[in-house]
Design a protein around this motif. Structure first.
Motif, mmCIF file in Angstrom:
data_model
loop_
_atom_site.group_PDB
_atom_site.id
_atom_site.type_symbol
_atom_site.label_atom_id
_atom_site.label_comp_id
_atom_site.label_asym_id
_atom_site.label_seq_id
_atom_site.Cartn_x
_atom_site.Cartn_y
_atom_site.Cartn_z
ATOM 1 N N HIS A 1 0.989 -1.205 0.161
ATOM 2 C CA HIS A 1 0.173 0.139 0.066
ATOM 3 C C HIS A 1 0.767 1.300 -0.028
ATOM 4 O O HIS A 1 0.611 2.242 -0.617
ATOM 5 C CB HIS A 1 -0.650 0.018 1.257
ATOM 6 N N THR A 2 2.109 1.226 0.695
ATOM 7 C CA THR A 2 2.804 2.354 0.898
ATOM 8 C C THR A 2 3.459 2.498 -0.521
ATOM 9 O O THR A 2 3.636 3.785 -0.951
ATOM 10 C CB THR A 2 3.821 2.078 1.832
ATOM 11 N N GLN A 3 3.769 1.459 -1.124
ATOM 12 C CA GLN A 3 4.453 1.695 -2.484
ATOM 13 C C GLN A 3 3.598 2.232 -3.344
ATOM 14 O O GLN A 3 3.915 3.195 -4.465
ATOM 15 C CB GLN A 3 5.178 0.298 -3.072
ATOM 16 N N ILE A 4 2.214 1.833 -3.378
ATOM 17 C CA ILE A 4 1.449 2.316 -4.457
ATOM 18 C C ILE A 4 1.156 4.018 -4.173
ATOM 19 O O ILE A 4 1.077 4.622 -4.835
ATOM 20 C CB ILE A 4 -0.049 1.429 -4.074
ATOM 21 N N ILE A 5 1.037 4.156 -3.017
ATOM 22 C CA ILE A 5 1.044 5.682 -2.785
ATOM 23 C C ILE A 5 1.981 6.424 -3.306
ATOM 24 O O ILE A 5 2.057 7.531 -3.691
ATOM 25 C CB ILE A 5 0.599 5.848 -1.075
ATOM 26 N N ALA A 6 3.435 6.005 -2.657
ATOM 27 C CA ALA A 6 4.576 6.541 -3.024
ATOM 28 C C ALA A 6 4.899 6.918 -4.377
ATOM 29 O O ALA A 6 5.338 7.764 -5.170
ATOM 30 C CB ALA A 6 5.836 5.663 -2.399
ATOM 31 N N ASN A 7 4.436 5.754 -5.191
ATOM 32 C CA ASN A 7 4.324 5.944 -6.691
ATOM 33 C C ASN A 7 3.214 6.506 -7.453
ATOM 34 O O ASN A 7 3.092 6.689 -8.673
ATOM 35 C CB ASN A 7 4.503 4.418 -7.103
ATOM 36 N N ASN A 8 2.193 6.891 -6.618
ATOM 37 C CA ASN A 8 1.233 7.728 -7.176
ATOM 38 C C ASN A 8 0.261 7.014 -7.941
ATOM 39 O O ASN A 8 -0.204 7.328 -9.220
ATOM 40 C CB ASN A 8 1.411 9.009 -7.845
ATOM 41 N N PHE A 9 0.002 5.625 -7.789
ATOM 42 C CA PHE A 9 -0.728 4.752 -8.403
ATOM 43 C C PHE A 9 -2.021 4.385 -7.767
ATOM 44 O O PHE A 9 -2.782 3.653 -8.390
ATOM 45 C CB PHE A 9 -0.236 3.338 -8.447
ATOM 46 N N ILE A 10 -2.474 5.143 -6.787
ATOM 47 C CA ILE A 10 -3.734 4.796 -6.175
ATOM 48 C C ILE A 10 -5.038 5.213 -7.074
ATOM 49 O O ILE A 10 -6.079 4.842 -6.853
ATOM 50 C CB ILE A 10 -3.921 5.532 -4.886
ATOM 51 N N SER A 11 -4.714 6.104 -8.248
ATOM 52 C CA SER A 11 -5.556 6.625 -9.053
ATOM 53 C C SER A 11 -5.955 5.157 -9.940
ATOM 54 O O SER A 11 -6.984 5.499 -10.706
ATOM 55 C CB SER A 11 -5.510 7.710 -9.797
ATOM 56 N N LEU A 12 -5.275 4.293 -9.983
ATOM 57 C CA LEU A 12 -5.578 3.336 -10.737
ATOM 58 C C LEU A 12 -6.286 2.202 -10.306
ATOM 59 O O LEU A 12 -6.039 1.469 -9.270
ATOM 60 C CB LEU A 12 -4.121 2.527 -11.182
ATOM 61 N N SER A 13 -7.591 2.183 -10.812
ATOM 62 C CA SER A 13 -8.490 1.203 -10.321
ATOM 63 C C SER A 13 -8.252 -0.247 -10.178
ATOM 64 O O SER A 13 -8.695 -0.634 -9.015
ATOM 65 C CB SER A 13 -9.921 1.369 -11.292
ATOM 66 N N PHE A 14 -7.630 -0.696 -10.870
ATOM 67 C CA PHE A 14 -7.163 -2.137 -10.775
ATOM 68 C C PHE A 14 -6.488 -2.679 -9.594
ATOM 69 O O PHE A 14 -6.497 -3.374 -8.807
ATOM 70 C CB PHE A 14 -6.468 -2.815 -12.039
ATOM 71 N N LEU A 15 -5.404 -1.446 -9.141
ATOM 72 C CA LEU A 15 -4.748 -1.523 -8.130
ATOM 73 C C LEU A 15 -5.380 -1.355 -6.786
ATOM 74 O O LEU A 15 -5.272 -1.946 -5.683
ATOM 75 C CB LEU A 15 -3.624 -0.680 -7.991
ATOM 76 N N LEU A 16 -6.208 -0.297 -6.851
ATOM 77 C CA LEU A 16 -7.144 0.053 -5.852
ATOM 78 C C LEU A 16 -8.100 -1.088 -5.122
ATOM 79 O O LEU A 16 -8.283 -1.599 -4.383
ATOM 80 C CB LEU A 16 -8.091 1.064 -6.188
ATOM 81 N N ASN A 17 -8.904 -1.633 -6.483
ATOM 82 C CA ASN A 17 -9.693 -2.992 -6.406
ATOM 83 C C ASN A 17 -9.023 -3.855 -5.494
ATOM 84 O O ASN A 17 -9.499 -4.630 -4.570
ATOM 85 C CB ASN A 17 -10.370 -3.272 -7.491
ATOM 86 N N ASN A 18 -7.828 -4.252 -6.151
ATOM 87 C CA ASN A 18 -7.430 -5.515 -5.704
ATOM 88 C C ASN A 18 -6.687 -5.148 -4.106
ATOM 89 O O ASN A 18 -6.691 -6.205 -3.307
ATOM 90 C CB ASN A 18 -5.720 -5.663 -6.440
ATOM 91 N N LEU A 19 -6.289 -4.061 -3.964
ATOM 92 C CA LEU A 19 -5.751 -3.656 -2.437
ATOM 93 C C LEU A 19 -6.931 -3.917 -1.445
ATOM 94 O O LEU A 19 -6.959 -4.255 -0.469
ATOM 95 C CB LEU A 19 -5.212 -2.148 -2.366
ATOM 96 N N LEU A 20 -8.265 -3.294 -1.922
ATOM 97 C CA LEU A 20 -9.504 -3.348 -1.196
ATOM 98 C C LEU A 20 -9.700 -4.723 -0.888
ATOM 99 O O LEU A 20 -10.057 -5.393 0.390
ATOM 100 C CB LEU A 20 -10.526 -2.951 -1.939
#
Length: 590
Positions: free
Chosen positions: A65-84
């Protein structure tokens, strides 16, 4: 350049061989290299998420989750959905909700909402699933077939058909009523809500059906005690070319046969099981054992039991239960202890069944040993087992131990209270029964069908006519419990014991249901006690029609005639027994 090359190697390793080892290497690299966050792609992070989801390690989740935020990927829906999905599968719904609520609405799509709804439905949180669906509709995100399937599962868990019907209307509105998976989910929802007519209508309207659809119908009929229909649908499945029945189909059909007591049909199903090569599956063998034992072919159940090598707790439970159902209580206790010696840990069903067996042979010493096992295995606080212990101690004559178990249980429900009330009633403590019943009501516990049988029986033995009437009428007026034959029999017995025979006769004749043998039997006993020969004769004649093979009714009437000096009439009753082939049972000491 060594670190980037090594990092590239690890990422490729995760892509082609996702496992916990490669995941650990990834996190080690992340902790040691500052170059990590600058060049990790969303695809690689998604692959790591998929791998980490299998291990359900929350530490990995937060690092990714930290890496996703650090790389500013949280706007990518497939990563957000997988993380949820990751947080939910780890059981951390607080983090799931925090992530969801902190994400801007434009990043949430139908998959995002469906992921959340699906996880809440899967983890038995149906209210939250329906709540988020309402939020989804307010956000003007259109649901898809997967959203509706998850919602229907939530409605099925709640068993509130109105919610399911509302979702069904929305399904029609969005044009998913002919989707195969939605149709199967609709069938399952209506079946679990007890509305088999609607389930059958949906099934008939489905343009395409798969095995899940057929199994939903078979299981639905089974759950709603429509056993003949379940077997009928199973027969149709066997004839379908496009569908091949699986272990769920066979086990459900066998359970239906068991509940019908239809051993002949069960044997036919057994033959089909062998033809499909499923006879080696433990799940199916367990169902076969259960069917044979419930249909009275216990020896066949034992033969099957001996062929099973990898016996699980369910296999042993069926064996113990089969012994108990066939009145082999000694054997039931024996198989329980053999199971323990083989290292199988008993569950709630194991303990409840063996306690039932010990109670039926009044084996207090065995019951005490089982109680020790319950304490050792951590089932002491289990409400179902606690209730079985109360019943066992009461039937073994130790009301003090029954009371001790009752007071030890902090989470008492209606079953616990009813077990204790029944225990006191069996021991003739009518005053205690009434006191316990009133205390139960004060604590907000709603009495059930059996509770009222106990309280009315206690009133009968104590001669409490007014209280008996009050409790009887409170069943429908206050507690929404419809009186059954047992309750009416208790009331007739109460009036009969106090000498109110005419009132008892009027009560029996004014019943909204047809009086059965227990009602007339109670009145016949009262007629004998109060020497009312005329009424006794009329009641006995009704009993002769209902249960012509019961010698007790003939003997009672015969004794009443003899006591009144009418020996000719007594002889006539004895001759009638001879004509009908009814013999008085030989007395025994147990």
């Amino acid at each position: 350049m060594r670190v980037p090359l090594f990092k590239s190697h690890i990422i490729n390793l995760i892509d082609f061989n996702p496992n916990p080892t490669s995941l650990k290497l990834f996190h080690k690299l992340h902790n040691q290299s500052s170059l990590f966050s600058s060049s990790t792609s969303p695809t690689h992070l998604n692959t790591i998420l998929n791998t980490a989801t299998k291990s359900k390690n929350i530490k990995h989740a937060t690092q990714i989750h930290t890496q996703i935020i650090a790389n500013n990927f949280i706007s990518l829906s497939f990563l957000l959905n997988n993380l949820l999905n990751f947080y939910a599968k780890c059981g951390h719904f607080h983090q799931t909700l925090t992530l969801f609520s902190s994400t801007r609405d434009e990043f949430k799509n139908v998959v995002t909402w469906t992921t959340l709804i699906t996880q809440f439905s899967h983890y038995n949180k149906p209210n939250q699933a329906l709540g988020f669906f309402n939020e989804m509709r307010k956000s003007e995100v259109c649901p898809n077939q997967f959203t509706f399937s998850a919602l229907l599962s939530a409605c099925a868990d709640m068993k509130i058909v109105v919610h399911g019907e509302n979702i069904h209307s929305l399904i029609r509105k969005h044009g998913f009523e002919f989707d195969l998976f939605v149709g199967s989910a609709l069938v399952d929802m209506y079946a679990k809500c007890g509305v088999m007519e609607s389930a059958e209508t949906v099934f008939d309207e489905m343009p395409e059906r798969n095995l899940v659809s057929w199994n939903s119908m078979i299981v639905g009929f089974l759950q709603n005690k429509l056993y003949g229909r379940a077997v009928g649908f199973f027969k149709v499945v066997i004839g379908e070319v496009s569908v091949c029945p699986n272990q769920v189909s066979f086990s459900s059909a066998l359970s239906a046969c068991a509940n019908m007591g239809s051993g002949d049909i069960g044997r036919q199903v057994h033959v089909v099981v062998i033809k499909h090569g499923l006879n080696l599956l433990v799940y199916v063998k367990n169902s076969l054992m259960d069917m044979y034992s419930k249909c009275g072919f216990f020896e066949d159940a034992v033969k099957l039991f001996k062929t099973i090598e990898d016996r699980d707790v369910v296999t042993w439970n069926i064996m113990v239960m089969g012994c108990a159902q066939n009145d082999n209580f000694e054997e039931a206790c024996y198989y329980f202890w053999v199971m323990r010696r083989e290292g199988i840990s008993p569950d709630e069903a194991s303990f409840s069944t063996v306690l039932y067996a010990a109670a039926n042979i009044a084996a207090l010493d065995r019951g005490t040993l089982i109680h020790n096992q319950i304490i050792k295995t951590g089932f002491r606080a289990n409400t179902c087992i606690s209730s079985s212990l109360i019943t066992m101690y009461a039937k073994c004559g130790s009301l003090v131990d029954a009371q001790h178990v009752f007071h030890e249980n902090e989470n008492r429900n209606v079953v616990s209270w009813t077990a204790m009330i029944s225990a006191c009633q069996q021991h003739g403590c009518a005053e205690k029964v009434i006191a316990l019943f009133e205390t139960m009501l004060e604590e907000g516990i709603k009495p059930n069908y059996v509770t009222f049988v106990c309280i009315l029986s206690a009133c009968s033995h104590a001669g409490r006519v007014d209280e008996g009437y009050a409790y009887f009428y409170s069943m429908t007026e206050r507690h929404n419990v419809n009186p059954g034959p047992e309750h009416y029999a208790c009331m007739v017995d109460l009036l009969g014991r106090t000498g109110k025979l005419d009132e008892a006769m009027n009560f029996a004749e004014s019943m909204p249901i047809e009086p059965n043998a227990s009602v007339w039997g109670a009145l016949l006993g009262a007629c004998r006690n109060w020497s009312n020969l005329e009424m006794g004769r009329k009641v006995a004649e009704r009993l002769f029609e209902i249960e012509p093979d019961n010698p007790g009714n003939y003997v009672l009437l015969c004794n009443m005639y003899a006591r009144s000096g009418k020996f000719k009439e007594a002889d006539d009753v004895r001759r009638l027994m001879g004509v009908k082939g009814v013999k008085k049972e030989i007395g025994c000491s147990w």
